[in-house]
Design a protein around this motif. Structure first.
Motif, PDB file in Angstrom:
ATOM      1  N   ALA A 159       0.840  -1.202   0.000  1.00  0.00           N
ATOM      2  CA  ALA A 159       0.000   0.000   0.000  1.00  0.00           C
ATOM      3  C   ALA A 159       0.876   1.254   0.000  1.00  0.00           C
ATOM      4  O   ALA A 159       0.574   2.240  -0.671  1.00  0.00           O
ATOM      5  CB  ALA A 159      -0.922   0.000   1.216  1.00  0.00           C
ATOM      6  N   ALA A 160       1.984   1.203   0.737  1.00  0.00           N
ATOM      7  CA  ALA A 160       2.917   2.332   0.757  1.00  0.00           C
ATOM      8  C   ALA A 160       3.569   2.513  -0.609  1.00  0.00           C
ATOM      9  O   ALA A 160       3.772   3.640  -1.070  1.00  0.00           O
ATOM     10  CB  ALA A 160       3.982   2.114   1.828  1.00  0.00           C
ATOM     11  N   THR A 161       3.893   1.405  -1.253  1.00  0.00           N
ATOM     12  CA  THR A 161       4.465   1.471  -2.598  1.00  0.00           C
ATOM     13  C   THR A 161       3.479   2.127  -3.560  1.00  0.00           C
ATOM     14  O   THR A 161       3.862   2.953  -4.402  1.00  0.00           O
ATOM     15  CB  THR A 161       4.831   0.068  -3.097  1.00  0.00           C
ATOM     16  N   LEU A 162       2.205   1.770  -3.445  1.00  0.00           N
ATOM     17  CA  LEU A 162       1.163   2.352  -4.287  1.00  0.00           C
ATOM     18  C   LEU A 162       1.016   3.849  -4.011  1.00  0.00           C
ATOM     19  O   LEU A 162       0.846   4.645  -4.944  1.00  0.00           O
ATOM     20  CB  LEU A 162      -0.164   1.630  -4.022  1.00  0.00           C
ATOM     21  N   PHE A 163       1.106   4.230  -2.742  1.00  0.00           N
ATOM     22  CA  PHE A 163       1.009   5.634  -2.340  1.00  0.00           C
ATOM     23  C   PHE A 163       2.110   6.455  -3.025  1.00  0.00           C
ATOM     24  O   PHE A 163       1.850   7.477  -3.667  1.00  0.00           O
ATOM     25  CB  PHE A 163       1.144   5.721  -0.824  1.00  0.00           C
ATOM     26  N   ILE A 164       3.335   5.992  -2.895  1.00  0.00           N
ATOM     27  CA  ILE A 164       4.471   6.708  -3.494  1.00  0.00           C
ATOM     28  C   ILE A 164       4.373   6.684  -5.015  1.00  0.00           C
ATOM     29  O   ILE A 164       4.655   7.683  -5.683  1.00  0.00           O
ATOM     30  CB  ILE A 164       5.800   6.090  -3.017  1.00  0.00           C
ATOM     31  N   GLY A 165       3.939   5.546  -5.556  1.00  0.00           N
ATOM     32  CA  GLY A 165       3.785   5.443  -7.004  1.00  0.00           C
ATOM     33  C   GLY A 165       2.742   6.403  -7.546  1.00  0.00           C
ATOM     34  O   GLY A 165       2.892   6.921  -8.658  1.00  0.00           O
ATOM     35  N   ALA A 166       1.708   6.672  -6.753  1.00  0.00           N
ATOM     36  CA  ALA A 166       0.678   7.613  -7.193  1.00  0.00           C
ATOM     37  C   ALA A 166       1.254   9.023  -7.303  1.00  0.00           C
ATOM     38  O   ALA A 166       0.975   9.755  -8.262  1.00  0.00           O
ATOM     39  CB  ALA A 166      -0.501   7.598  -6.221  1.00  0.00           C
ATOM     40  N   VAL A 167       2.076   9.401  -6.327  1.00  0.00           N
ATOM     41  CA  VAL A 167       2.716  10.719  -6.395  1.00  0.00           C
ATOM     42  C   VAL A 167       3.647  10.781  -7.602  1.00  0.00           C
ATOM     43  O   VAL A 167       3.636  11.747  -8.370  1.00  0.00           O
ATOM     44  CB  VAL A 167       3.508  11.014  -5.104  1.00  0.00           C
ATOM     45  N   GLN A 168       4.460   9.736  -7.775  1.00  0.00           N
ATOM     46  CA  GLN A 168       5.399   9.710  -8.899  1.00  0.00           C
ATOM     47  C   GLN A 168       4.666   9.756 -10.232  1.00  0.00           C
ATOM     48  O   GLN A 168       5.123  10.395 -11.186  1.00  0.00           O
ATOM     49  CB  GLN A 168       6.277   8.466  -8.802  1.00  0.00           C
ATOM     50  N   GLY A 169       3.518   9.092 -10.300  1.00  0.00           N
ATOM     51  CA  GLY A 169       2.729   9.116 -11.530  1.00  0.00           C
ATOM     52  C   GLY A 169       2.220  10.513 -11.849  1.00  0.00           C
ATOM     53  O   GLY A 169       2.263  10.956 -13.002  1.00  0.00           O
ATOM     54  N   LEU A 170       1.765  11.213 -10.820  1.00  0.00           N
ATOM     55  CA  LEU A 170       1.317  12.595 -11.018  1.00  0.00           C
ATOM     56  C   LEU A 170       2.468  13.475 -11.503  1.00  0.00           C
ATOM     57  O   LEU A 170       2.299  14.315 -12.379  1.00  0.00           O
ATOM     58  CB  LEU A 170       0.759  13.162  -9.705  1.00  0.00           C
ATOM     59  N   VAL A 171       3.634  13.253 -10.915  1.00  0.00           N
ATOM     60  CA  VAL A 171       4.814  14.026 -11.309  1.00  0.00           C
ATOM     61  C   VAL A 171       5.172  13.761 -12.762  1.00  0.00           C
ATOM     62  O   VAL A 171       5.408  14.690 -13.543  1.00  0.00           O
ATOM     63  CB  VAL A 171       6.008  13.691 -10.389  1.00  0.00           C
ATOM     64  N   MET A 172       5.192  12.485 -13.151  1.00  0.00           N
ATOM     65  CA  MET A 172       5.556  12.137 -14.517  1.00  0.00           C
ATOM     66  C   MET A 172       4.564  12.706 -15.524  1.00  0.00           C
ATOM     67  O   MET A 172       4.955  13.238 -16.569  1.00  0.00           O
ATOM     68  CB  MET A 172       5.625  10.614 -14.664  1.00  0.00           C
ATOM     69  N   GLN A 173       3.278  12.598 -15.220  1.00  0.00           N
ATOM     70  CA  GLN A 173       2.267  13.136 -16.123  1.00  0.00           C
ATOM     71  C   GLN A 173       2.400  14.655 -16.257  1.00  0.00           C
ATOM     72  O   GLN A 173       2.253  15.224 -17.348  1.00  0.00           O
ATOM     73  CB  GLN A 173       0.864  12.780 -15.622  1.00  0.00           C
ATOM     74  N   SER A 174       2.697  15.304 -15.150  1.00  0.00           N
ATOM     75  CA  SER A 174       2.878  16.751 -15.166  1.00  0.00           C
ATOM     76  C   SER A 174       4.101  17.133 -15.992  1.00  0.00           C
ATOM     77  O   SER A 174       4.072  18.088 -16.769  1.00  0.00           O
ATOM     78  CB  SER A 174       3.032  17.272 -13.729  1.00  0.00           C
ATOM     79  N   MET A 175       5.181  16.367 -15.848  1.00  0.00           N
ATOM     80  CA  MET A 175       6.403  16.643 -16.608  1.00  0.00           C
ATOM     81  C   MET A 175       6.171  16.431 -18.100  1.00  0.00           C
ATOM     82  O   MET A 175       6.616  17.226 -18.932  1.00  0.00           O
ATOM     83  CB  MET A 175       7.538  15.750 -16.101  1.00  0.00           C
ATOM     84  N   LEU A 176       5.459  15.362 -18.442  1.00  0.00           N
ATOM     85  CA  LEU A 176       5.190  15.083 -19.850  1.00  0.00           C
ATOM     86  C   LEU A 176       4.310  16.159 -20.472  1.00  0.00           C
ATOM     87  O   LEU A 176       4.482  16.534 -21.632  1.00  0.00           O
ATOM     88  CB  LEU A 176       4.513  13.708 -19.990  1.00  0.00           C
ATOM     89  N   ALA A 177       3.366  16.663 -19.669  1.00  0.00           N
ATOM     90  CA  ALA A 177       2.456  17.690 -20.170  1.00  0.00           C
ATOM     91  C   ALA A 177       3.075  19.083 -20.119  1.00  0.00           C
ATOM     92  O   ALA A 177       2.561  20.016 -20.734  1.00  0.00           O
ATOM     93  CB  ALA A 177       1.161  17.676 -19.359  1.00  0.00           C
ATOM     94  N   GLY A 178       4.183  19.205 -19.378  1.00  0.00           N
ATOM     95  CA  GLY A 178       4.790  20.518 -19.205  1.00  0.00           C
ATOM     96  C   GLY A 178       3.880  21.467 -18.446  1.00  0.00           C
ATOM     97  O   GLY A 178       3.864  22.665 -18.696  1.00  0.00           O
ATOM     98  N   ASP A 179       3.125  20.907 -17.494  1.00  0.00           N
ATOM     99  CA  ASP A 179       2.110  21.697 -16.799  1.00  0.00           C
ATOM    100  C   ASP A 179       2.101  21.327 -15.315  1.00  0.00           C
ATOM    101  O   ASP A 179       1.505  20.323 -14.920  1.00  0.00           O
ATOM    102  CB  ASP A 179       0.744  21.435 -17.429  1.00  0.00           C
ATOM    103  N   VAL A 180       2.765  22.126 -14.484  1.00  0.00           N
ATOM    104  CA  VAL A 180       2.818  21.868 -13.048  1.00  0.00           C
ATOM    105  C   VAL A 180       1.427  21.933 -12.415  1.00  0.00           C
ATOM    106  O   VAL A 180       1.109  21.185 -11.491  1.00  0.00           O
ATOM    107  CB  VAL A 180       3.769  22.865 -12.356  1.00  0.00           C
ATOM    108  N   LYS A 181       0.587  22.819 -12.937  1.00  0.00           N
ATOM    109  CA  LYS A 181      -0.755  22.968 -12.382  1.00  0.00           C
ATOM    110  C   LYS A 181      -1.554  21.675 -12.496  1.00  0.00           C
ATOM    111  O   LYS A 181      -2.432  21.406 -11.681  1.00  0.00           O
ATOM    112  CB  LYS A 181      -1.492  24.102 -13.087  1.00  0.00           C
ATOM    113  N   ARG A 182      -1.259  20.874 -13.508  1.00  0.00           N
ATOM    114  CA  ARG A 182      -1.980  19.613 -13.683  1.00  0.00           C
ATOM    115  C   ARG A 182      -1.771  18.699 -12.479  1.00  0.00           C
ATOM    116  O   ARG A 182      -2.705  18.034 -12.022  1.00  0.00           O
ATOM    117  CB  ARG A 182      -1.499  18.918 -14.960  1.00  0.00           C
ATOM    118  N   MET A 183      -0.545  18.660 -11.958  1.00  0.00           N
ATOM    119  CA  MET A 183      -0.248  17.829 -10.799  1.00  0.00           C
ATOM    120  C   MET A 183      -1.076  18.263  -9.599  1.00  0.00           C
ATOM    121  O   MET A 183      -1.658  17.431  -8.893  1.00  0.00           O
ATOM    122  CB  MET A 183       1.250  17.936 -10.499  1.00  0.00           C
TER     123      MET A 183
END
Length: 202
Positions: A159-183
């Protein structure tokens, strides 16, 4: 960077160097940041920079120390202000997202260090941060189970791995979109899904 940087005390100049590197990492691939670029941004010569950091690796280690100290302090403050373990998890989740939004160069550097084959001091520091972070999340999940707000059948470690992975996923999506506000925009919904997955039915 203004000329007065030349006249800062050693500790302050080291701090400005770290901030400069994080700023550069938000603009380009961290592996392509040179000591010449850091010195130029600070209005210094490379020689002046190397009086405080003997090598580029020493600069990277200082940056990772800064990240580890600031990020963990922020999540601990967030957790301390929460009424329950589940509320603490939500506060940590949001605090982590806000930290990255404020310092978008940080995830670029963290991912870059983890991809390095050799065991640099900076890479070991990133690994230690992740271990410590994960342990804190596991602890809060276990506390939530003890208080009945998190389902007893949940295994805290994955569950902790999933928690951290969710944050990392938001970060990656934001980086790919070039949009910090998306995160920032997506974080509440992502945590709500995580919360429903681990929450107690009672």
């Amino acid at each position: 960077m203004d000329a007065p940087v030349r006249h800062l005390p050693a500790d302050e100049r080291r701090a400005v160097t770290v901030e400069t590197v994080i700023g550069l990492a938000a603009e380009q691939n961290p592996s392509e940041i040179t000591t010449a670029a850091i010195a130029t941004r600070m209005g210094l010569t490379q020689g002046a920079l190397f009086r405080h950091f003997p090598t580029k690796d020493a600069i990277w280690q200082a940056v990772m120390e800064w990240v580890a100290e600031r990020l963990f302090a922020r999540i601990e403050r967030a957790a301390a202000g929460a009424a329950t373990p589940l509320a603490a998890l939500e506060a940590i989740f949001q605090a982590h997202v806000e930290f990255i939004a404020a310092h978008p160069g940080v995830p670029r550097m963290l991912f870059g260090e983890l991809q390095r084959a050799e065991g640099s001091a900076a890479r070991r520091m990133v690994q230690a941060l992740l271990v410590r972070y994960r342990a804190r999340v596991v602890e809060l999940i276990a506390q939530g189970q003890a208080q009945g707000e998190i389902a007893a059948e949940i295994d805290p470690a994955p569950a902790a791995t999933l928690f951290i992975g969710a944050v990392q996923g938001l970060v990656m999506q934001s980086m790919l979109a070039g949009d910090v506000k998306r995160m920032r925009r997506d974080a509440p919904g992502a945590f709500a899904i995580f919360r429903r997955g681990i929450g107690s039915a009672s």
